[in-house]
Design a protein around this motif. Structure first.
Motif, PDB file in Angstrom:
ATOM      1  N   THR A   1       1.212  -1.322   0.450  1.00  0.00           N
ATOM      2  CA  THR A   1       0.305  -0.286   0.396  1.00  0.00           C
ATOM      3  C   THR A   1       1.318   1.206  -0.452  1.00  0.00           C
ATOM      4  O   THR A   1       0.650   2.024  -0.698  1.00  0.00           O
ATOM      5  CB  THR A   1      -0.975  -0.156   0.912  1.00  0.00           C
ATOM      6  N   GLU A   2       2.172   1.290   0.936  1.00  0.00           N
ATOM      7  CA  GLU A   2       2.587   2.629   0.450  1.00  0.00           C
ATOM      8  C   GLU A   2       3.075   2.462  -0.607  1.00  0.00           C
ATOM      9  O   GLU A   2       4.083   3.693  -1.113  1.00  0.00           O
ATOM     10  CB  GLU A   2       3.994   2.286   1.621  1.00  0.00           C
TER      11      GLU A   2
ATOM     12  N   ALA B   1       1.323   4.221  -2.577  1.00  0.00           N
ATOM     13  CA  ALA B   1       1.182   6.047  -2.661  1.00  0.00           C
ATOM     14  C   ALA B   1       2.235   6.219  -3.452  1.00  0.00           C
ATOM     15  O   ALA B   1       2.060   7.546  -3.252  1.00  0.00           O
ATOM     16  CB  ALA B   1       0.694   6.207  -1.374  1.00  0.00           C
TER      17      ALA B   1
ATOM     18  N   THR C   1      -9.174   5.042  -1.560  1.00  0.00           N
ATOM     19  CA  THR C   1      -8.396   6.204  -1.453  1.00  0.00           C
ATOM     20  C   THR C   1      -7.102   6.592  -2.191  1.00  0.00           C
ATOM     21  O   THR C   1      -6.995   7.821  -1.846  1.00  0.00           O
ATOM     22  CB  THR C   1      -8.115   6.107   0.247  1.00  0.00           C
ATOM     23  N   LEU C   2      -6.581   5.264  -2.488  1.00  0.00           N
ATOM     24  CA  LEU C   2      -5.465   5.900  -2.988  1.00  0.00           C
ATOM     25  C   LEU C   2      -5.988   6.673  -4.152  1.00  0.00           C
ATOM     26  O   LEU C   2      -5.182   6.638  -4.911  1.00  0.00           O
ATOM     27  CB  LEU C   2      -4.734   4.115  -3.103  1.00  0.00           C
TER      28      LEU C   2
ATOM     29  N   LEU D   1      -6.671  10.125  -3.967  1.00  0.00           N
ATOM     30  CA  LEU D   1      -4.779  10.540  -4.405  1.00  0.00           C
ATOM     31  C   LEU D   1      -4.658  10.680  -5.721  1.00  0.00           C
ATOM     32  O   LEU D   1      -4.463  11.845  -5.582  1.00  0.00           O
ATOM     33  CB  LEU D   1      -4.146   9.588  -2.961  1.00  0.00           C
ATOM     34  N   CYS D   2      -4.848  10.016  -5.451  1.00  0.00           N
ATOM     35  CA  CYS D   2      -4.340   9.923  -7.729  1.00  0.00           C
ATOM     36  C   CYS D   2      -5.019  10.828  -8.490  1.00  0.00           C
ATOM     37  O   CYS D   2      -4.262  11.558  -8.827  1.00  0.00           O
ATOM     38  CB  CYS D   2      -4.318   8.332  -8.219  1.00  0.00           C
TER      39      CYS D   2
ATOM     40  N   VAL E   1       0.492   6.984   4.705  1.00  0.00           N
ATOM     41  CA  VAL E   1      -0.031   5.997   4.688  1.00  0.00           C
ATOM     42  C   VAL E   1       0.050   4.659   5.767  1.00  0.00           C
ATOM     43  O   VAL E   1      -0.550   4.302   6.401  1.00  0.00           O
ATOM     44  CB  VAL E   1       0.217   5.259   3.274  1.00  0.00           C
TER      45      VAL E   1
ATOM     46  N   LEU F   1      -4.100   1.237  -9.675  1.00  0.00           N
ATOM     47  CA  LEU F   1      -4.052   2.357  -9.904  1.00  0.00           C
ATOM     48  C   LEU F   1      -3.074   2.501 -10.434  1.00  0.00           C
ATOM     49  O   LEU F   1      -3.286   4.107 -11.319  1.00  0.00           O
ATOM     50  CB  LEU F   1      -3.994   2.648  -8.266  1.00  0.00           C
TER      51      LEU F   1
ATOM     52  N   LEU G   1      -4.572  14.632   1.567  1.00  0.00           N
ATOM     53  CA  LEU G   1      -4.488  12.686   1.847  1.00  0.00           C
ATOM     54  C   LEU G   1      -4.163  12.165   3.868  1.00  0.00           C
ATOM     55  O   LEU G   1      -5.639  11.253   3.640  1.00  0.00           O
ATOM     56  CB  LEU G   1      -3.325  11.955   1.618  1.00  0.00           C
TER      57      LEU G   1
END
Lengths: 505, 505
Positions: free
Chosen positions: A2-3, A6, A67-68, A71-72, B10, B35, B71
């Motif tokens: 996940t990190e 991001a 959520t990402l 953010l994107c 994150v 993503l 974010l």
């Protein structure tokens, strides 16, 4: 992972920023310190939606992937007011609009949907459309370009012309280039009646005042003991208004009240409308506030192991959604999307013409001949990032029986199991919490029982200590809002916490 | 550093998620693929706000630090409807509200502000408050609890009681517990007049229709050759309405029109109001649409090297902002914040009582005795992340002369220099673009000149090839919206592109 994703999204953005010639991006230790501090505050004190015992508010544990996605898009700051300010996220909103049309049961080509800030905005817009639809025929009858179209309609019937006839009128007036002129002739806004169930959301009081309904024209329809609209009362009110030739701006039906999750008998309301059309040649717009309940349509075909997930009357209401003129549905409630993501779904896009801004029509129409958003939405600037998030939520969650359907059926199952654990007839005396009726959706109201009554702040603080977050629908009700399925162990814990807090206070 | 901060935020969230007992967070290769694809689409086709030649829309290059603040809060999905669903971001919104009150010139304790989805929503809300304020005195005079308070006021004066007197009335009726009852007696919404400049934003046409103003009660006030409201016309209209005893719901003044950046003479409008109060004992609410212009108040004390950054009449309008009853200001325009971040600032918080939802008052009042948001806002659910972003933007940018002031003065300087490069009197014939008047703020309108006229799509496409993005305010106007200062080289490039495109097409 996940990190890493991001970081990748930010890296892509920084590369893009350089590539279009942007000034160097500054993120120094001062920025880092501010953000580290903000992050610490958020982590220390945020509302714990993900906690298994969190059953207090209508907000779920938003998937971090969604959520990402937000953010994107957020990085590029698109504004879905017009495609030229949001080339990608406007496309995503068209996809989401089609999703939402299908969810409610419309063919995307005839229905229309868009995102908005939330159910308040969607409600204002729906009522704005409905009020203007109702006002159109009487105005058209007074205009040279409309008079011949309504020559054989009596004044009393003009007041409440059925919606399909009004939509035909919209089309004919538009073809004659007279729609805008006719709209100008409408009667003062306070004139029409608005019918809303007594347990509907308080936003409808705001809406009625905002849109200028005279207070004595807002009729609160009674509710039965399941907190559903009383259709005998509704029929009497509607027939009285029609007989008096008084216009009905809208009947607002709730599919999932905020307090009880109660589902009005939408199919019954629509039957009343059909009967009025047959008997009196008169109808009225029906708006459904399914801000909470809309996504439960994905449950309709779910087969549960031990029971049908939905009561037959709730399933019937959900099945009737495509026949309502407009529907509010909130992706930021049961749609797995973060705030802000409300939505309005309109059955027949011709209806939009009665609120369209003549001069506001900028931007390219979509390739398939669809509509641009800005001239028809209550709001102007709208975050494209919200469209990206809802789009990702629908793609990742699956807007069908096997996706959202399975998840929401799980929530229904949890609520049903908790009801069964506490079930007791209304008025019976028990040493602890009791549930008088099975929930329509995944919100359960418990009576705390004689020894447990008292200040809700006191008992909700007591429950919180045992890891259970609840809210109070009214002073004497424990409200459990199930936003994620609990397994048997999770449910047992909830039950135990409640019994301990109220049976041995 | 930027990517590292994003990853840290994150990571903090994931740790929090585990710590509150959330289900394991899934982000697999499927999520990553979706993503990565979204990110690629965004980077390939997003509107290039950061480009030096981007002068087309009123959207700036949002600092990435501000996006990361969004974010940071977004991960925890706070809803600023009530503090219990947003413990941290509601506090941040209180700080932002104080910032915005100070920006407009109010003491935070008496004024009130909140964030909203944008200028459309802020405008609806402002007009809702103003319309209800105007309607209060006539209603109170018909109610037993209000009659004695207005015994010596004639019916004609009741129609347009000055705002300070209405606010006193609000307070007295509330003290008697009769405010809600009196509000119910108000006249139909279509009754009052709304006065708006002819070049005001098209959202005001939506607002008037939404709020139920009869079309013949919406008066378009003429504008002068600088696109500013014609005060002679305004005075005549206002005096006529007052003499006729017809209520004025509001006069809407624009500080920075969307098309031209024109700034109405707010001080002059307020002088007209004062004169009416003295001569007739009658007044009217004044709302200022400073969605674009509000942040330029930080420029008031900036000393430029070669000239005062603001024209004296523009400075006077900005200085008069604290005397308006309400002001729209958009952090997502000149406030360095991403969408959605609009705001409404109200001068006297007593005014809110005329739109308050009686039953919607939940949540704790703030520690200093301030107001909760939900009962007084048009919208319900509001993203706490937007509050975090505006908060960070103000903290990092500096809401003062040395921060935003310097930045916006730079934009004004760029617009002024471009004006000087193309200056030519109105009506003069030139081989290329000309600027007939110096811009009020940082939006410049150029006449493309005889050889350059034609389809704006054609010439804007031509300009884009040379790296210049512009828009067309009207069919025959090149609109340059300066959202970031350009140095001499950057300005030369803009000038060159324009001359090449229009002088040698």
């Amino acid at each position: 992972m996940t990190e890493r994703i991001a970081a990748e999204l930010v890296r892509d953005y920084l590369r893009w920023h350089r590539s279009v010639g942007g000034a160097p991006v500054r993120a120094d230790e001062g920025v880092r310190a501010l953000l580290r501090d903000l992050s610490r505050r958020m982590a220390e004190r945020s509302t714990p939606w993900p906690a298994p015992g969190y059953l207090a508010h209508m907000t779920g544990d938003t998937p971090v992937a969604v959520t990402l996605a937000y953010l994107c898009a957020l990085l590029y700051n698109p504004n879905n007011i017009a495609p030229e300010t949001s080339p990608v996220t406007t496309e995503l909103e068209y996809e989401v609009a089609d999703d939402l049309c299908r969810l409610v049961g419309h063919a995307p080509g005839s229905g229309w949907a868009h995102l908005c800030s939330g159910a308040h905005a969607a409600g204002y817009e729906a009522l704005w459309i409905a009020r203007n639809l109702t006002a159109l025929a009487p105005a058209a009858a007074r205009h040279p370009a409309g008079r011949d179209l309504l020559a054989d309609v009596s004044p009393a019937r003009l007041a409440n012309l059925p919606v399909p006839s009004v939509l035909d009128l919209v089309e004919r007036l538009a073809a004659r280039g007279a729609l805008h002129e006719v709209r100008r002739l409408r009667a003062p806004a306070g004139n029409a009646a608005l019918l809303v169930g007594r347990t509907a959301h308080y936003a409808w009081a705001k809406a009625a005042d905002l849109l200028g309904f005279a207070e004595d024209r807002v009729e609160q329809v009674g509710v039965d003991r399941h907190h559903r609209m009383d259709l005998t009362d509704l029929r009497a009110r509607v027939e009285r208004l029609i007989a008096a030739g008084r216009p009905i701006a809208a009947v607002v039906v709730t599919v999932g009240t905020t307090a009880e999750g109660a589902v009005d008998d939408l199919a019954g309301v629509l039957r009343i409308r059909t009967a009025c059309e047959r008997r009196f040649g008169a109808g009225f717009p029906v708006h459904v506030d399914a801000a909470y309940g809309g996504y439960f349509r994905t449950v309709l075909d779910v087969e549960d192991t031990d029971a049908r997930p939905l009561k037959p009357e709730v399933a019937a209401a959900l099945q009737a959604l495509p026949h309502a003129d407009s529907v509010t549905v909130d992706p930021h409630k049961c749609g797995q999307a973060p705030y802000p993501a409300g939505a309005l779904v309109v059955r027949d896009r011709r209806a939009l013409a009665v609120v369209a801004t003549r001069d506001g029509c900028f931007g390219e129409p979509r390739p398939d001949g669809g509509l641009p958003f800005a001239p028809y939405t209550l709001e102007g600037a709208r975050p494209g990032a919200a469209a990206a998030a809802v789009w990702a939520a629908h793609r990742l969650g699956g807007l069908h029986t096997g996706g959202y359907g399975r998840l929401l059926a799980g929530c229904l199952g949890t609520a049903r199991h908790l009801h069964q654990a506490f079930t007791a007839p209304l008025g019976s005396v028990a040493p602890g919490p009791t549930s008088a009726y099975a929930p329509d959706l995944a919100i359960l109201n418990l009576n705390p029982g004689a020894p447990g009554t008292g200040d809700p702040r006191a008992w909700s603080a007591r429950l919180r200590e045992s890891g259970l977050w609840v809210s109070a629908a009214r002073a004497d009700t424990i409200r459990l809002c199930v936003m994620k399925p609990l397994d048997a162990r999770g449910r047992d814990r909830v039950e135990q916490s409640l019994r301990q807090a109220f049976e041995r206070p």
